[in-house]
Scaffold this motif. Structure first.
Motif, PDB file in Angstrom:
ATOM      1  N   HIS A  60       0.837  -1.202   0.000  1.00 34.09           N
ATOM      2  CA  HIS A  60       0.000   0.000   0.000  1.00 34.09           C
ATOM      3  C   HIS A  60       0.876   1.258   0.000  1.00 34.09           C
ATOM      4  O   HIS A  60       0.621   2.208  -0.741  1.00 34.09           O
ATOM      5  CB  HIS A  60      -0.941  -0.020   1.207  1.00 34.09           C
ATOM      6  CG  HIS A  60      -1.881   1.142   1.228  1.00 34.09           C
ATOM      7  ND1 HIS A  60      -2.945   1.249   0.363  1.00 34.09           N
ATOM      8  CD2 HIS A  60      -1.894   2.258   1.988  1.00 34.09           C
ATOM      9  CE1 HIS A  60      -3.572   2.396   0.591  1.00 34.09           C
ATOM     10  NE2 HIS A  60      -2.953   3.031   1.578  1.00 34.09           N
ATOM     11  N   PHE A  61       1.911   1.259   0.828  1.00 39.41           N
ATOM     12  CA  PHE A  61       2.829   2.395   0.936  1.00 39.41           C
ATOM     13  C   PHE A  61       3.473   2.706  -0.419  1.00 39.41           C
ATOM     14  O   PHE A  61       3.658   3.857  -0.785  1.00 39.41           O
ATOM     15  CB  PHE A  61       3.917   2.054   1.972  1.00 39.41           C
ATOM     16  CG  PHE A  61       4.854   3.179   2.286  1.00 39.41           C
ATOM     17  CD1 PHE A  61       4.527   4.132   3.229  1.00 39.41           C
ATOM     18  CD2 PHE A  61       6.089   3.271   1.661  1.00 39.41           C
ATOM     19  CE1 PHE A  61       5.411   5.164   3.549  1.00 39.41           C
ATOM     20  CE2 PHE A  61       6.972   4.294   1.968  1.00 39.41           C
ATOM     21  CZ  PHE A  61       6.622   5.241   2.911  1.00 39.41           C
ATOM     22  N   LEU A  62       3.812   1.643  -1.164  1.00 39.95           N
ATOM     23  CA  LEU A  62       4.482   1.808  -2.455  1.00 39.95           C
ATOM     24  C   LEU A  62       3.498   1.949  -3.616  1.00 39.95           C
ATOM     25  O   LEU A  62       3.909   2.040  -4.763  1.00 39.95           O
ATOM     26  CB  LEU A  62       5.410   0.616  -2.712  1.00 39.95           C
ATOM     27  CG  LEU A  62       6.584   0.499  -1.753  1.00 39.95           C
ATOM     28  CD1 LEU A  62       7.361  -0.777  -2.020  1.00 39.95           C
ATOM     29  CD2 LEU A  62       7.494   1.709  -1.856  1.00 39.95           C
ATOM     30  N   HIS A  63       2.204   1.950  -3.317  1.00 40.47           N
ATOM     31  CA  HIS A  63       1.164   2.113  -4.334  1.00 40.47           C
ATOM     32  C   HIS A  63       1.195   1.009  -5.382  1.00 40.47           C
ATOM     33  O   HIS A  63       0.925   1.254  -6.563  1.00 40.47           O
ATOM     34  CB  HIS A  63       1.255   3.488  -5.022  1.00 40.47           C
ATOM     35  CG  HIS A  63       1.256   4.648  -4.098  1.00 40.47           C
ATOM     36  ND1 HIS A  63       0.268   4.850  -3.154  1.00 40.47           N
ATOM     37  CD2 HIS A  63       2.132   5.670  -3.940  1.00 40.47           C
ATOM     38  CE1 HIS A  63       0.533   5.955  -2.469  1.00 40.47           C
ATOM     39  NE2 HIS A  63       1.650   6.464  -2.923  1.00 40.47           N
ATOM     40  N   PHE A  64       1.542  -0.228  -4.979  1.00 40.58           N
ATOM     41  CA  PHE A  64       1.569  -1.343  -5.928  1.00 40.58           C
ATOM     42  C   PHE A  64       0.237  -1.476  -6.669  1.00 40.58           C
ATOM     43  O   PHE A  64       0.203  -1.782  -7.839  1.00 40.58           O
ATOM     44  CB  PHE A  64       1.838  -2.664  -5.202  1.00 40.58           C
ATOM     45  CG  PHE A  64       3.300  -2.940  -4.930  1.00 40.58           C
ATOM     46  CD1 PHE A  64       4.295  -2.027  -5.255  1.00 40.58           C
ATOM     47  CD2 PHE A  64       3.666  -4.119  -4.333  1.00 40.58           C
ATOM     48  CE1 PHE A  64       5.621  -2.284  -5.002  1.00 40.58           C
ATOM     49  CE2 PHE A  64       5.008  -4.398  -4.082  1.00 40.58           C
ATOM     50  CZ  PHE A  64       5.987  -3.478  -4.415  1.00 40.58           C
TER      51      PHE A  64
END
Length: 96
Positions: free
Chosen positions: A87-91
């Motif tokens: 989520h943090f890396l916007h996968f």
């Protein structure tokens, strides 16, 4: 007036490349979750520095350290990244 630094980090996974923008506090929150859920080394995240925190040289140095931090996490989880990291890396926006 409260000011804060947003770090623009280049992320590379396979042939995919994109940038994410986060404050240091976002990295800290991510790190706390990974330390408790995935037993990541608590010393992996670069420390928070107060003095001169917005000086250009410190911002550039911390940006590089945060890039290394994220790359280290991606190496630690080569197959499936933890949900909080994904989520943090916007996968969900970039990897199909």
């Amino acid at each position: 007036i409260s000011s804060f630094q947003v770090y623009v980090i280049q992320v590379s996974v396979g042939n995919h490349q994109w940038t994410v923008k986060h404050r240091y506090s976002d990295f800290h929150d991510l790190h706390e979750k990974l330390v408790s859920e995935k037993k990541i080394d608590k010393n992996l995240l670069p420390p928070k520095k107060i003095i001169g925190k917005n000086s250009k040289s410190l911002v550039e140095k911390r940006q590089k350290e945060l890039e290394v931090y994220l790359q280290t996490l991606l190496v630690k989880f080569p197959i499936t990244a933890p949900k909080v990291l994904s989520h943090f890396l916007h996968f969900h926006l970039y990897v199909s």
